[in-house]
Design an enzyme around this catalytic site. Structure first.
Site, PDB file in Angstrom:
ATOM      1  N   ARG A 214      -1.967  -9.693 -37.699  1.00 50.38           N
ATOM      2  CA  ARG A 214      -0.740  -8.962 -38.057  1.00 50.38           C
ATOM      3  C   ARG A 214       0.486  -9.537 -37.337  1.00 50.38           C
ATOM      4  O   ARG A 214       1.372  -8.789 -36.897  1.00 50.38           O
ATOM      5  CB  ARG A 214      -0.886  -7.462 -37.756  1.00 50.38           C
ATOM      6  CG  ARG A 214      -2.039  -6.799 -38.458  1.00 50.38           C
ATOM      7  CD  ARG A 214      -1.905  -6.874 -39.983  1.00 50.38           C
ATOM      8  NE  ARG A 214      -3.127  -6.391 -40.610  1.00 50.38           N
ATOM      9  CZ  ARG A 214      -4.139  -7.184 -40.978  1.00 50.38           C
ATOM     10  NH1 ARG A 214      -4.075  -8.490 -40.799  1.00 50.38           N
ATOM     11  NH2 ARG A 214      -5.214  -6.678 -41.527  1.00 50.38           N
TER      12      ARG A 214
ATOM     13  N   SER B 174      -0.459   1.741 -42.295  1.00 51.44           N
ATOM     14  CA  SER B 174      -0.984   1.935 -40.944  1.00 51.44           C
ATOM     15  C   SER B 174       0.172   1.833 -39.947  1.00 51.44           C
ATOM     16  O   SER B 174       0.770   0.768 -39.802  1.00 51.44           O
ATOM     17  CB  SER B 174      -2.050   0.882 -40.631  1.00 51.44           C
ATOM     18  OG  SER B 174      -3.144   1.014 -41.504  1.00 51.44           O
TER      19      SER B 174
ATOM     20  N   GLU C  83       3.020  -0.965 -35.924  1.00 49.69           N
ATOM     21  CA  GLU C  83       2.903  -2.115 -36.826  1.00 49.69           C
ATOM     22  C   GLU C  83       4.179  -2.375 -37.613  1.00 49.69           C
ATOM     23  O   GLU C  83       4.563  -3.530 -37.795  1.00 49.69           O
ATOM     24  CB  GLU C  83       1.722  -1.914 -37.775  1.00 49.69           C
ATOM     25  CG  GLU C  83       1.439  -3.117 -38.655  1.00 49.69           C
ATOM     26  CD  GLU C  83       0.095  -3.016 -39.345  1.00 49.69           C
ATOM     27  OE1 GLU C  83       0.063  -3.151 -40.582  1.00 49.69           O
ATOM     28  OE2 GLU C  83      -0.919  -2.822 -38.667  1.00 49.69           O
TER      29      GLU C  83
END
Length: 378
Positions: free
Chosen positions: A166, A250, A370
């Site tokens: 990520r 998320s 995130e």
């Protein structure tokens, strides 16, 4: 290029937060996008480049700068130097799921497990999106991008983007700035030509998610349909009629921790080994060589642990919310913070901080957000 009437960012982001920007530009072509970026950068004003608005958390105050909406589109199929493969090149404003749909329709494998992920393809390499064992790093060939410092356009191979879990050199992590300040203009993927015939599914994570035996054979379209259904059950496919999808997906990253720290967590906490970096090549000049080569250092691989499990087992169940707040955890997925109806960014940030505090107190680990945070502090 002319500006358009600004729209409140709460109407353009999937978390439904954000104030009114001072200026807004809609870029429908690459030339318009390049011109808008160069103009804004030359004026040294704050710039927010907005694609699908699905991985950004924007504060309540007006945005004092220019919002550039990336509305470019187009997908073309190209030949590949590898036998049995083809390439898809998409403009950065093209919807990610539209690219997946085209790939599956043309019998091209490699991104079908990432069906239903919201946002644009131009944002996908920035955080190396992934799902069920597939990540864009596995199929990405190159991107065309424009650098903020120079205003120059270049083609950059995937290997130069620092793609990790990520992350990439382009991502604006919370509390830091990107290693390379640039905006992606187009993305090129290389996918395997497998057609529509059923075949075994590579990757145990995807097989487990879909309930498939190792020798089960299914088509790409079957995988896509079932991934979409699985994500929908978790509230991870955008739906105006479902407040559980008023989220940034998320909100917290699955944590990457050392193997020794992972052993301090309960045994039932889901975890997956992370492949360690290879040892660097050791070069010893002949003039310095004394007949001895030091042994290579081996170490345990890091471990990825489930942030959703940590949240739920710190006592915060699905649907949890603070008193009088319009923000809550999704009722379907403990990793998604949702806007239950006109929640402010302040309410969502308060919930995020509370979750971080509970997980830290229970397990000694601080979860990291995130999405990209704009005018928001956790």
């Amino acid at each position: 290029m002319p500006a358009v009437e600004p729209i409140p960012l709460a109407r353009l982001t999937t978390l439904r937060t954000g104030g009114l920007p001072e200026r807004m530009v809609d870029a429908h072509s690459t030339d318009e996008l390049v011109d808008a970026l160069r103009t804004a950068w030359a004026d040294r004003e704050p710039v927010l480049v907005l694609g699908g608005g699905s991985n950004v958390f924007v504060g309540d105050e007006p945005f004092e700068g220019t919002v550039i909406r990336v509305l470019t589109g187009g997908i073309e199929r190209l030949s590949s130097p590898r036998s049995g493969f083809a390439r898809l090149r998409a403009q950065s404003g093209e919807g990610w799921d539209e690219v997946v749909a085209v790939a599956v329709d043309q019998g091209l494998a490699g991104i079908e497990a990432m069906s239903g992920i919201p946002g644009t393809i131009g944002a996908a390499p920035v955080q190396n999106i992934g799902a069920y064992g597939q990540e864009i790093v596995q199929t990405l060939v190159e991107v065309d991008l424009i650098d903020e410092d120079s205003g120059e356009i270049s083609t950059v191979p995937a290997a130069d983007l620092g793609l990790g879990f990520r992350t990439s050199v382009l991502k604006h992590h919370y509390g830091s700035v990107p290693e390379r300040r640039a905006v992606i203009l187009s993305v090129t993927l290389e996918l395997e030509e497998v057609g529509e015939s059923p075949r075994t599914v590579p990757g145990s994570q995807l097989r487990t998610a879909l309930g498939l035996a190792p020798d089960a054979e299914v088509s790409l379209s079957w995988i896509r349909d079932h991934v979409l259904a699985t994500r929908a059950r978790k509230g991870m496919v955008l739906d105006d009629g479902d407040p559980d999808t008023y989220s940034a997906g998320s909100f917290f990253q699955n944590a990457i921790v050392s193997a020794s720290f992972a052993r301090t967590l309960p045994a039932e906490c889901p975890r997956w080994p992370v492949t360690p970096d290879m040892d660097p090549v050791l070069v010893i000049p002949l003039t310095a060589y004394q007949g001895y080569v030091p042994p290579t250092q081996s170490r345990e691989s890091d471990v990825k642990v489930s942030a959703a499990w940590l949240i739920e087992h710190s006592g915060l169940r699905k649907g949890f919310k603070l008193p009088r707040s319009r923000a809550s955890l999704s009722t379907k997925h403990a990793l998604a913070l949702t806007n239950r109806g006109s929640a402010t960014a302040a309410e969502l940030a308060e919930l995020a901080r509370f979750i971080q505090g509970r997980v830290q107190a229970e397990f000694g680990l601080i979860l990291q957000p995130e999405p990209v945070l704009v005018n928001v502090v956790l």
